[in-house]
Design a protein around this motif. Structure first.
Motif, PDB file in Angstrom:
ATOM      1  N   ASP A 274     -31.984  18.179  12.477  1.00 41.66           N
ATOM      2  CA  ASP A 274     -31.647  19.172  13.478  1.00 41.66           C
ATOM      3  C   ASP A 274     -31.198  20.444  12.766  1.00 41.66           C
ATOM      4  O   ASP A 274     -30.279  20.380  11.696  1.00 41.66           O
ATOM      5  N   TYR A 275     -31.553  21.701  13.167  1.00 45.09           N
ATOM      6  CA  TYR A 275     -31.260  22.818  12.600  1.00 45.09           C
ATOM      7  C   TYR A 275     -30.312  23.636  13.596  1.00 45.09           C
ATOM      8  O   TYR A 275     -31.035  24.162  14.754  1.00 45.09           O
ATOM      9  N   HIS A 276     -29.263  23.994  13.279  1.00 47.09           N
ATOM     10  CA  HIS A 276     -28.503  24.452  14.498  1.00 47.09           C
ATOM     11  C   HIS A 276     -27.226  25.448  13.709  1.00 47.09           C
ATOM     12  O   HIS A 276     -27.165  25.555  12.628  1.00 47.09           O
TER      13      HIS A 276
ATOM     14  N   ILE B 234     -23.362  26.681  12.819  1.00 44.92           N
ATOM     15  CA  ILE B 234     -22.481  26.175  12.251  1.00 44.92           C
ATOM     16  C   ILE B 234     -21.429  27.428  11.969  1.00 44.92           C
ATOM     17  O   ILE B 234     -21.835  28.588  11.613  1.00 44.92           O
TER      18      ILE B 234
ATOM     19  N   THR C 167     -28.371  22.574   8.622  1.00 46.46           N
ATOM     20  CA  THR C 167     -28.787  21.108   8.794  1.00 46.46           C
ATOM     21  C   THR C 167     -27.288  20.187   8.744  1.00 46.46           C
ATOM     22  O   THR C 167     -27.271  19.042   9.048  1.00 46.46           O
ATOM     23  N   TRP C 168     -26.271  20.879   8.216  1.00 54.38           N
ATOM     24  CA  TRP C 168     -24.886  20.152   7.921  1.00 54.38           C
ATOM     25  C   TRP C 168     -24.288  20.036   9.222  1.00 54.38           C
ATOM     26  O   TRP C 168     -24.271  20.804  10.322  1.00 54.38           O
ATOM     27  N   GLY C 169     -23.818  19.005   9.574  1.00 51.42           N
ATOM     28  CA  GLY C 169     -22.827  18.554  10.782  1.00 51.42           C
ATOM     29  C   GLY C 169     -23.570  18.557  12.058  1.00 51.42           C
ATOM     30  O   GLY C 169     -24.888  18.396  12.046  1.00 51.42           O
ATOM     31  N   LYS C 170     -23.103  18.962  13.023  1.00 57.22           N
ATOM     32  CA  LYS C 170     -23.755  19.275  14.339  1.00 57.22           C
ATOM     33  C   LYS C 170     -23.000  20.627  14.903  1.00 57.22           C
ATOM     34  O   LYS C 170     -22.408  21.226  14.337  1.00 57.22           O
ATOM     35  N   GLU C 171     -23.859  21.068  16.045  1.00 56.63           N
ATOM     36  CA  GLU C 171     -23.546  22.333  16.555  1.00 56.63           C
ATOM     37  C   GLU C 171     -22.396  22.549  16.813  1.00 56.63           C
ATOM     38  O   GLU C 171     -21.380  21.885  17.373  1.00 56.63           O
TER      39      GLU C 171
ATOM     40  N   ASP D 222     -19.801  22.915  14.732  1.00 51.92           N
ATOM     41  CA  ASP D 222     -18.800  22.378  13.617  1.00 51.92           C
ATOM     42  C   ASP D 222     -18.494  23.313  12.828  1.00 51.92           C
ATOM     43  O   ASP D 222     -19.060  24.503  12.558  1.00 51.92           O
TER      44      ASP D 222
END
Length: 75
Positions: A8-10, A12, A27-31, A33
């Motif tokens: 997932d590319y979001h 941060i 791609t680290w963590g989630k949307e 973060d």
């Protein structure tokens, strides 16, 4: 592209050591973060030059300087 194999590319938020912030895609963590950096280009000697000293003791750097020192104003 194959479905289901890509991370997932979001967006941060990155928070630098001095408190400055910026938004980036990762791609680290989630949307949404926040990534808090412990070292960054403004404070770490790897980017600022710091007070590091080159210790060679007659190795590669010395041989390079002997061979090409004239290009840097030496010999």
């Amino acid at each position: 592209m194959k479905d289901g194999i890509h991370p997932d590319y979001h967006m941060i938020k990155v928070v630098m050591t001095d408190g400055t912030e910026y938004m980036t895609r990762s791609t680290w963590g989630k949307e949404g973060d926040e990534m808090h950096l412990e070292i960054d280009p403004k404070s770490h000697s790897a980017w600022t030059g710091g007070s590091q000293h080159l210790v060679d003791r007659g190795g590669r750097v010395t041989r390079f300087k002997e061979k090409y020192g004239f290009l840097m104003g030496g010999k």
